[in-house]
Motif scaffolding. Structure first.
Motif, PDB file in Angstrom:
ATOM      1  N   GLN A  96      54.863  42.668  43.957  1.00  0.00           N
ATOM      2  CA  GLN A  96      55.083  43.153  42.250  1.00  0.00           C
ATOM      3  C   GLN A  96      54.086  42.152  41.700  1.00  0.00           C
ATOM      4  N   TRP A  97      53.104  42.841  41.349  1.00  0.00           N
ATOM      5  CA  TRP A  97      51.510  42.615  40.982  1.00  0.00           C
ATOM      6  C   TRP A  97      51.741  42.491  39.141  1.00  0.00           C
ATOM      7  N   VAL A  98      50.973  41.170  38.801  1.00  0.00           N
ATOM      8  CA  VAL A  98      51.092  41.179  37.191  1.00  0.00           C
ATOM      9  C   VAL A  98      49.577  40.440  36.644  1.00  0.00           C
ATOM     10  N   PRO A  99      49.302  40.849  35.976  1.00  0.00           N
ATOM     11  CA  PRO A  99      47.824  40.876  35.453  1.00  0.00           C
ATOM     12  C   PRO A  99      47.858  39.726  34.438  1.00  0.00           C
ATOM     13  N   GLN A 100      47.030  38.928  34.807  1.00  0.00           N
ATOM     14  CA  GLN A 100      46.629  37.766  34.313  1.00  0.00           C
ATOM     15  C   GLN A 100      46.250  38.104  32.976  1.00  0.00           C
ATOM     16  N   GLY A 101      46.244  37.955  31.481  1.00  0.00           N
ATOM     17  CA  GLY A 101      45.399  38.323  30.819  1.00  0.00           C
ATOM     18  C   GLY A 101      44.985  39.812  30.714  1.00  0.00           C
ATOM     19  N   VAL A 102      44.407  40.159  29.351  1.00  0.00           N
ATOM     20  CA  VAL A 102      44.343  41.409  29.061  1.00  0.00           C
ATOM     21  C   VAL A 102      42.935  42.326  29.670  1.00  0.00           C
ATOM     22  N   TYR A 103      43.628  43.039  29.936  1.00  0.00           N
ATOM     23  CA  TYR A 103      42.119  44.371  30.816  1.00  0.00           C
ATOM     24  C   TYR A 103      42.290  45.777  30.260  1.00  0.00           C
ATOM     25  N   ASN A 104      40.507  45.942  29.754  1.00  0.00           N
ATOM     26  CA  ASN A 104      40.446  47.109  28.671  1.00  0.00           C
ATOM     27  C   ASN A 104      40.518  47.985  29.860  1.00  0.00           C
ATOM     28  N   ARG A 105      41.051  49.571  28.738  1.00  0.00           N
ATOM     29  CA  ARG A 105      41.098  50.525  29.290  1.00  0.00           C
ATOM     30  C   ARG A 105      39.745  51.695  29.352  1.00  0.00           C
ATOM     31  N   VAL A 106      38.901  51.700  30.562  1.00  0.00           N
ATOM     32  CA  VAL A 106      37.746  52.146  30.384  1.00  0.00           C
ATOM     33  C   VAL A 106      37.769  52.981  31.144  1.00  0.00           C
ATOM     34  N   THR A 107      37.089  54.353  31.264  1.00  0.00           N
ATOM     35  CA  THR A 107      36.659  54.988  31.905  1.00  0.00           C
ATOM     36  C   THR A 107      35.812  54.686  32.915  1.00  0.00           C
ATOM     37  N   ILE A 108      35.230  55.193  34.094  1.00  0.00           N
ATOM     38  CA  ILE A 108      34.613  55.118  35.419  1.00  0.00           C
ATOM     39  C   ILE A 108      32.920  54.954  34.493  1.00  0.00           C
ATOM     40  N   ASP A 109      32.572  55.401  33.516  1.00  0.00           N
ATOM     41  CA  ASP A 109      31.561  56.113  33.555  1.00  0.00           C
ATOM     42  C   ASP A 109      30.717  54.501  32.351  1.00  0.00           C
ATOM     43  N   ALA A 110      31.740  53.894  31.895  1.00  0.00           N
ATOM     44  CA  ALA A 110      31.772  52.390  30.975  1.00  0.00           C
ATOM     45  C   ALA A 110      31.470  51.048  31.972  1.00  0.00           C
ATOM     46  N   LEU A 111      31.970  51.398  32.791  1.00  0.00           N
ATOM     47  CA  LEU A 111      31.464  49.918  33.912  1.00  0.00           C
ATOM     48  C   LEU A 111      30.627  49.736  34.051  1.00  0.00           C
ATOM     49  N   GLN A 112      30.409  48.678  33.697  1.00  0.00           N
ATOM     50  CA  GLN A 112      29.145  47.769  33.907  1.00  0.00           C
ATOM     51  C   GLN A 112      28.744  46.683  34.674  1.00  0.00           C
ATOM     52  N   PRO A 113      27.981  45.956  35.834  1.00  0.00           N
ATOM     53  CA  PRO A 113      27.756  45.431  36.633  1.00  0.00           C
ATOM     54  C   PRO A 113      28.536  44.167  35.597  1.00  0.00           C
ATOM     55  N   GLY A 114      29.098  43.190  36.047  1.00  0.00           N
ATOM     56  CA  GLY A 114      29.240  41.747  36.199  1.00  0.00           C
ATOM     57  C   GLY A 114      30.598  41.257  36.117  1.00  0.00           C
ATOM     58  N   PRO A 115      31.220  40.817  35.496  1.00  0.00           N
ATOM     59  CA  PRO A 115      32.390  39.729  34.953  1.00  0.00           C
ATOM     60  C   PRO A 115      33.402  40.438  34.232  1.00  0.00           C
ATOM     61  N   ARG A 116      33.927  41.124  34.213  1.00  0.00           N
ATOM     62  CA  ARG A 116      34.858  42.491  32.910  1.00  0.00           C
ATOM     63  C   ARG A 116      36.059  42.195  33.321  1.00  0.00           C
ATOM     64  N   LYS A 117      37.661  41.699  33.061  1.00  0.00           N
ATOM     65  CA  LYS A 117      38.397  42.696  33.113  1.00  0.00           C
ATOM     66  C   LYS A 117      38.811  44.146  32.533  1.00  0.00           C
TER      67      LYS A 117
END
Length: 557
Positions: A51-72
């Motif tokens: 079981q994996w528990v996310p540490q922090g908040v992961y924003n729900r996005v669509t694939i076209d909104a992904l950008q290179p770099g660090p971001r949850k």
């Protein structure tokens, strides 16, 4: 006095001790005092199962909104292509311990570099729904050039573990209806557009002829017709055995074979013949040669496969496939519970139709359910030819991944594709040729015969050859032969799949005498064929819009 004790009595026999777990490498258990618990060992060896528990908040996005770099970020998509770690060739530039996945949603495509530790190969399938949590997105064109994936400009590295900031979840066996069409829209399809035509989309015939040349990203929309068994061939190139299956696909213009190799084979287990739709972008084409007389489709690293895409063209093709089954299927189960057989055959309201009058009645009221009689002449019988071809009896294999027609000369046979044994074979309706009256002709193989009708046609009113027996009348709750309203049709609104599953008839021993035909030798079959040819018989038929074929309830000589 000399003692009777011996040297053997002084040394006692040692009792063998059970071997320690660390002495038995094949044991699944581990010593309790080695410093690690079983849970810790499972967590290290199979991190994806924990079981994996996310540490922090992961924003729900669509694939076209992904950008290179660090971001949850967190997104959901479907697998349209992949390469398993076990299938990576030794000389390939892909990492040996990573799965490479191509995931798309309704907006774009992204590549996933997934550590293979603890990931079951069978869980990665074409069309599978996955959710990905990521803390860093890389540029696929520069940072990970060794894992270059076509169609995807970004790549995400996923290491499943409890301490990792990235994770992936495979939604296997999701039955919730809200996920059925989730992320199922094809790329470049705009629901609000006046036309659903997408760039590069062509029919199968055009692609096989010339569409595969000169088009940057050709697309074909096909329906699965049948799925063959797993086969093995020896490859001199890899010096090993290679596994593959052959999937027959078609559209309204042509049909062709799609060959799936190695890690793609488990994807086809959930495909349903004449129902599953595939939208293949940039398929490969193998032209006919001395070994293959027909062209073959394939999938490579540049391909994308959308399984059951959700757009109007796919729905149209699925409906076309269902109508094709009704028109071309050899075996159609005889429906039960629609007509009262005894009233239709011996009741007071018996209407004699000609073929033209029955056709006119159906066209004037397509929703009508009625029965009647036809007096026709049999102008074609092919019992011996089907006996020689071993197709005297037939049955549609109900296995979801098979669906092929099973042929044999006996009522029991084994499907050569899925190896399932079937005991419900019926006589091939094509052994009876065209039926003629003074107005029109009924084509060969288009009638659905009941067991009672087969028995009365072959042996008259006798339940067995040489023995006369009047079977008990079957009683049903239907008391009328004609329904004026659409709501009265018990099969109205029932899909073809549900209809096939619920149309089994009750087995009456007196009406099983047709099985005697399968035990006869060739001379007896020839005699029966000559007796039926040019004979005039009266057929009691039933019609329902759900079946869309004449169903023969009984035969009178």
């Amino acid at each position: 006095m000399v003692s009777s004790s011996t040297i053997q009595s002084f040394y006692q026999k040692e009792v063998p001790k059970p071997p320690r777990d660390h002495q038995n490498p094949s044991s699944g258990k581990h010593p309790e005092a080695d410093g690690f618990t079983q849970a810790e060992l499972d967590s290290a060896r199979r991190p994806a199962t924990q079981q994996w528990v996310p540490q922090g908040v992961y924003n729900r996005v669509t694939i076209d909104a992904l950008q290179p770099g660090p971001r949850k970020v967190r997104f959901t998509g479907r697998i349209v292509n992949f390469t398993s770690a076990v299938n990576v060739a030794a000389r390939s530039t892909l990492p040996q311990n990573y799965h490479t996945l191509v995931v798309k949603d309704n907006t774009g495509v992204v590549a996933i570099k997934l550590l293979s530790t603890g990931i079951e190969d069978t869980s990665i399938k074409l069309g599978g729904l996955v959710t990905v949590w990521a803390a860093f997105v890389a540029d696929n064109s520069s940072a990970y050039s060794a894992v270059r994936v076509p169609h995807a400009s970004l790549i995400i590295k996923v290491h499943p573990s409890q301490t990792s900031p990235s994770c992936i979840k495979f939604h296997e066996g999701v039955t919730n209806s809200k996920f059925t069409n989730h992320c199922a829209l094809p790329l470049d399809y705009h629901p609000g557009a006046s036309s659903s035509q997408m760039p590069g989309l062509m029919n199968l015939k055009v692609y096989l002829n010339s569409g595969h040349e000169g088009v940057p990203n050709p697309r074909i929309l096909v329906c699965v017709s049948s799925i063959g068994p797993r086969k093995i061939i020896w490859s001199a190139k890899t010096n090993s055995d290679l596994h593959f299956i052959e999937v027959r696909v078609f559209d309204e213009t042509a049909d062709c074979m799609l060959r799936l190799w190695e890690d793609k084979i488990p994807s086809a287990k959930s495909w349903i013949p004449n129902h599953t739709i595939l939208l293949i972008t940039h398929p490969t084409l193998r032209q006919p040669d001395t070994r293959n007389s027909s062209p073959e489709l394939g999938i490579n690293s540049k391909s994308m496969v959308d399984v059951d895409p959700f757009f109007p063209d796919a729905e149209w093709l699925r409906k076309m496939a269902i109508n094709r089954i009704k028109k071309e299927s050899v075996y159609v189960p005889f429906p039960s519970g629609i007509w009262n057989d005894e009233l239709a055959i011996n009741g007071p309201n018996r209407t004699l139709f000609t073929v033209a009058e029955a056709d006119e009645c159906i066209r004037s009221d397509p929703d009508a359910i009625f029965t009647g009689k036809l007096n026709v002449v049999i102008i074609g019988v092919s019992i011996t030819s089907h006996y020689n071809d071993k197709t005297l009896c037939c049955y549609q294999c109900p296995t979801p991944s098979c669906g092929l027609t099973v042929y044999a000369n006996k009522p029991t046979a084994t499907c050569r594709n899925c190896q399932a044994t079937h005991h419900s074979l019926v006589l091939n309706p094509r052994i009876i040729g065209p039926l003629l009256d003074e107005t029109s002709t009924l084509a060969a193989g288009k009638l659905i015969w009941s067991d009672r009708a087969w028995t009365e046609l072959l042996f008259g009113s006798c339940s067995t050859p040489g023995e006369v027996s009047q079977p008990e009348a079957q009683t049903t709750n239907v008391e009328v032969d004609y329904f004026d309203n659409e709501e009265d049709d018990p099969f109205d609104g029932v899909s073809n799949e549900n209809y096939s599953a619920s149309s089994a008839t009750t087995v009456v021993p007196e009406y099983q005498a047709w099985r005697e035909l399968a035990d006869l030798e060739y001379p007896a079959l020839k005699e029966a064929e000559e007796r039926l040819l040019y004979s005039r018989v009266t057929l009691t038929f039933g019609w329902s819009p759900a079946v869309e074929r004449f169903c023969v309830l009984g035969v009178e000589w």
